[in-house]
Design a protein around this motif. Structure first.
Motif, short mmCIF file in Angstrom:
data_model
loop_
_atom_site.label_atom_id
_atom_site.label_comp_id
_atom_site.label_asym_id
_atom_site.label_seq_id
_atom_site.Cartn_x
_atom_site.Cartn_y
_atom_site.Cartn_z
N ALA A 73 -16.53 52.96 -61.94
CA ALA A 73 -16.31 51.51 -62.02
C ALA A 73 -17.51 50.81 -61.43
CB ALA A 73 -15.03 51.12 -61.27
N ARG A 74 -17.94 49.73 -62.08
CA ARG A 74 -19.01 48.89 -61.56
C ARG A 74 -18.41 47.60 -61.03
NH1 ARG A 74 -23.78 49.34 -64.33
NH2 ARG A 74 -24.54 47.66 -62.97
N PHE A 75 -19.13 46.94 -60.12
CA PHE A 75 -18.65 45.70 -59.52
C PHE A 75 -18.67 44.55 -60.52
CE2 PHE A 75 -19.05 47.93 -55.61
CZ PHE A 75 -18.28 47.25 -54.67
N TYR A 76 -17.62 43.75 -60.48
CA TYR A 76 -17.54 42.55 -61.31
C TYR A 76 -18.47 41.47 -60.77
CZ TYR A 76 -15.67 38.16 -63.18
OH TYR A 76 -15.53 36.94 -63.77
N GLN A 77 -19.33 40.97 -61.64
CA GLN A 77 -20.21 39.85 -61.31
C GLN A 77 -20.12 38.85 -62.46
OE1 GLN A 77 -24.05 40.88 -59.47
NE2 GLN A 77 -23.44 43.02 -59.61
N HIS A 88 -19.18 53.25 -68.93
CA HIS A 88 -17.99 53.16 -68.08
C HIS A 88 -16.99 52.23 -68.72
CE1 HIS A 88 -20.63 49.82 -66.91
NE2 HIS A 88 -19.54 49.16 -66.52
N SER A 89 -15.74 52.29 -68.25
CA SER A 89 -14.68 51.47 -68.85
C SER A 89 -13.90 50.70 -67.80
CB SER A 89 -13.71 52.36 -69.64
OG SER A 89 -13.05 53.27 -68.76
N LEU A 90 -14.33 50.76 -66.54
CA LEU A 90 -13.63 50.10 -65.45
C LEU A 90 -14.55 49.13 -64.72
CD1 LEU A 90 -11.70 53.15 -63.94
CD2 LEU A 90 -10.64 51.12 -64.93
N THR A 91 -13.98 48.02 -64.28
CA THR A 91 -14.71 47.02 -63.49
C THR A 91 -13.92 46.73 -62.23
OG1 THR A 91 -15.65 46.04 -65.49
CG2 THR A 91 -15.66 44.69 -63.49
N TRP A 92 -14.60 46.78 -61.08
CA TRP A 92 -13.94 46.61 -59.78
C TRP A 92 -14.21 45.23 -59.21
CZ3 TRP A 92 -10.60 48.29 -56.24
CH2 TRP A 92 -10.76 47.88 -54.91
N SER A 362 -24.31 54.11 -60.18
CA SER A 362 -24.33 54.77 -61.49
C SER A 362 -25.15 53.99 -62.51
CB SER A 362 -22.90 54.96 -62.01
OG SER A 362 -22.29 53.72 -62.30
N SER A 363 -25.49 52.72 -62.19
CA SER A 363 -26.33 51.94 -63.10
C SER A 363 -27.67 52.60 -63.34
CB SER A 363 -26.53 50.52 -62.55
OG SER A 363 -27.22 50.57 -61.30
N GLY A 364 -28.09 53.45 -62.41
CA GLY A 364 -29.38 54.12 -62.55
C GLY A 364 -29.31 55.50 -63.15
N TYR A 365 -28.10 55.98 -63.50
CA TYR A 365 -27.97 57.33 -64.06
C TYR A 365 -28.37 57.34 -65.53
CZ TYR A 365 -24.85 58.34 -60.05
OH TYR A 365 -24.30 58.51 -58.81
#
Length: 654
Positions: A73-77, A88-92, A362-365
């Motif tokens: 999950a990546r952070f919601y902005q 990915h399919s989740l936003t935190w 994970s944005s850098g993977y």
């Protein structure tokens, strides 16, 4: 500054104060602890494949990296593209309680706009949200306030100052506050339980960041001068129970197994949220996820789970959290093991049965990194259809079955609808059929044993789930004769509101991006697979105690039960074609083994043994050879003169 960076300010301090971090993490264990559960019993294997149906073996392939409700999950902005970086399919996201409870004079007034805006934006990218509400957030997130205590608490709730974090900490034992929180949770659940935009809800509200701790103002007052700002275990348990009652469908998680004195132990719907996942700290290094038997600290997440007897909670509830930020860039470099501050990553995933993790790094993977890909596919479910079962040529009612296995570490947690369909030569789906198949029953094939269970040297893997067989009827009436592809799809309910909803895709070569999985070819029309007859059809004859009963999984939604001991079911106007020996497939339901005599017309009949099905509402099938006369005036009678027979769903004559 990004919310991610500010959120982890305590971690940045940890790089300078490692001893302090140990004190922060090592929350006290309640005096009353349960023993470890040990290896769980294997679930039922479910029904066996229908031996009358031809078998079609499906080729395997890697599942996609952005399958819904699992992975990173990546952070919601707000306003930022949510589909950049690693798939990915989740936003935190966090939300301050005061951003919903805005009215200073009315604690029962809720403005949900901030949450709905975030959920709608997240859904527009095809993602589901994982969320948490909080009251105090050191420094604020940059977009959400540091002090999120609702203004309607002012003058009713005592406020204290956490001088270490410079936050305002309310009296969590205040009756006024507890009533306000429980009323909020009830309203939250009434509006959002089972909302397809939400995947996971963290039970926040209590403590710093909503993480159920107020360190150093916590329950451990023996070695410091800080008073305890945490609620009593009884009051914390009230908050947990309020969440469990308000959200019977949406998956819930809480930070620690020992929170509120281990109250979650009695709440099977509540999972756990390991926010320092697979990190090693201290001197010598000790893991904060793996148990002591694997080099973990006494306060490690899985040690706490063992202490409280909830290490198998993953069977009924999700396991979330966050990859510890300091190791996110290197977490999978030494996969499947670990190195330095990264603990044995594969062991962490397998023993925790991790479904999802916050991982802004994970944005850098690279999406082609084989280590990361192996880890993501292991997380949560990884479903594949091993075989399909159906007649290659069919008409009328016909049965289609599939056998599904799970090579992930956890089940799929939601009852998403599964459809069957026929695809024509142009690629269009010409007709669909809803099934009653429940993907939640497809458990992981193998589970890793804790060394604490005494099952052998680590790693020891135990057989657990079975490949699960499902079947359903397809009524082909109205389908034009010709060649088709049989397809199936697990429907993400988010598709009803977002065209971009991520599709659940199986680990098969025939999986399409639109969610439909190709099961193989079928010819529909004359010369096909004969005709089917429903047991409850009006023209049939029932005698004795025989009665029509509802059966959701049966074709036509009904069956005939209480057969036997002299009670019979007779199918009338059965088409024998040109006459001769025909294969009759009998669909039935019976939780125990039973026998029945099946006769065509006035013949003596054949005694058939019916193996048990999963229960009285899950059909299975068996076959018998009968001699029929030419034409459509045949009868087929099923009964038992001296004992009970199975319940009958339908027959098919080929």
């Amino acid at each position: 500054m990004r919310p991610f960076t500010r959120r982890r300010s305590k971690i940045l301090l940890a790089t300078l104060l490692p001893v302090l971090v140990c004190a922060f993490t090592a929350l006290p264990v309640p005096s009353a602890q349960a023993a470890a559960q040990g290896a769980p019993a294997r679930p039922s294997p479910g029904p066996s494949p229908d031996p009358a149906l031809p078998v079609h073996t499906l080729a395997r392939a890697d599942s996609p990296l952005d399958n819904p409700l699992k992975g990173f999950a990546r952070f919601y902005q707000p306003g930022n593209n949510q589909n950049t970086g690693y798939p990915h399919s989740l936003t935190w996201s966090y939300f301050g309680l005061s951003e919903v409870m805005k009215d200073a004079s009315d604690c029962g007034h809720y403005d949900w706009s901030i949450l709905d805006n975030a959920l709608n934006e997240t859904a527009s990218y095809g993602n589901q949200a994982a969320i948490r509400f909080y009251l105090e957030y050191p420094g604020g997130s940059g977009t959400h306030p540091a002090n999120a205590i609702p203004p309607c608490f002012d003058g009713h709730v005592t406020y204290r100052t956490n001088t270490y974090w410079n936050t305002v900490s309310p009296d969590y034992d205040s009756t006024y506050l507890l009533d306000g929180l429980k009323n909020f949770i009830a309203a939250f659940g009434a509006r959002y339980d089972n909302d397809p935009r939400i995947g996971f809800i963290h039970m926040g509200l209590i403590g710093l960041w909503g993480e159920w701790h107020t360190w150093p103002y916590d329950t451990d007052t023996s070695g410091d001068s800080y008073p305890n700002y945490m609620p009593t275990d009884a009051h914390g348990a009230q908050v947990m129970q309020a969440y469990a009652s308000a959200f019977p469908h949406t998956k819930l998680e809480v930070r620690y197994p020992e929170s509120a004195g281990g109250a979650a132990s009695a709440l099977p719907s509540v999972g756990f949220h390991d926010d320092s996942f697979c990190f090693r700290e201290g001197n010598p290094l000790a893991g904060v996820t793996l148990p002591m038997s694997m080099g973990g600290a006494s306060y490690a997440q899985l040690q706490k789970a063992l202490d409280h007897g909830v290490e198998n909670r993953w069977i009924t509830a999700s396991m979330g959290g966050e990859v510890r930020p300091e190791i996110q860039s290197t977490a999978f470099s030494a996969w499947p093991g670990g190195s330095g501050a990264v603990d044995n990553m594969k062991a962490c995933l397998e023993l925790e049965h991790t479904t999802w993790k916050i991982n802004e790094g994970s944005s850098g993977y690279s999406p082609t990194d084989p280590n990361v890909g192996a880890a993501v596919r292991l997380m949560g479910y990884d479903l594949g259809v091993d075989r399909a079962y159906y007649q290659d040529s069919a008409q009328g009612n016909t049965t289609v079955g599939v056998q599904i296995s799970n090579s992930g570490v956890a089940p799929f947690y939601y009852p998403w609808k599964v459809d069957l369909g026929l695809q024509n030569a142009s690629g269009a789906i010409v007709k669909t059929w809803a099934t009653s198949w429940d993907l939640r029953t497809v458990m992981p094939a193998k589970i890793r044993a804790f060394p604490d269970w005494g099952k052998g040297a680590d790693p020891t893997y135990l057989d657990y789930g079975y490949p699960r067989y499902f079947s359903a009827q397809m009524d082909l009436s109205g389908v034009a004769s010709g060649g088709y592809r049989v397809v199936m799809k697990a429907v993400n309910p988010l598709e009803a509101t977002s065209a971009n909803a991520k599709k659940l895709r199986f680990a098969n070569a025939g999986q399409r991006a639109d969610g439909w999985l190709d099961l193989g070819a079928m010819t529909v029309g004359a010369g096909g697979g004969g005709r089917s007859y429903e047991a409850e059809a009006a023209g049939n004859t029932l005698s004795g105690t025989a009665v029509v009963a509802g059966c959701a999984a049966c074709s036509g939604g009904a069956k005939v039960g209480y057969l036997g001991n002299g009670a019979n079911l007779t199918f009338t106007h059965v088409d024998g074609g040109t006459g001769g020996t025909r294969t009759v497939t009998v669909r039935y339901a019976s939780a125990v083994a039973r026998t029945a005599t099946i006769r065509a017309n006035s013949t003596a009949g054949t005694v058939v043994t019916f193996a048990p099905t999963a229960d009285w509402t899950t059909p299975g099938s068996t076959t018998v050879a009968l001699t029929l006369q030419a034409g459509t005036e045949n009868t087929i009678t099923i009964g038992n003169p001296s004992d009970w027979a199975p319940d009958i769903d339908s027959i098919a004559v080929t």
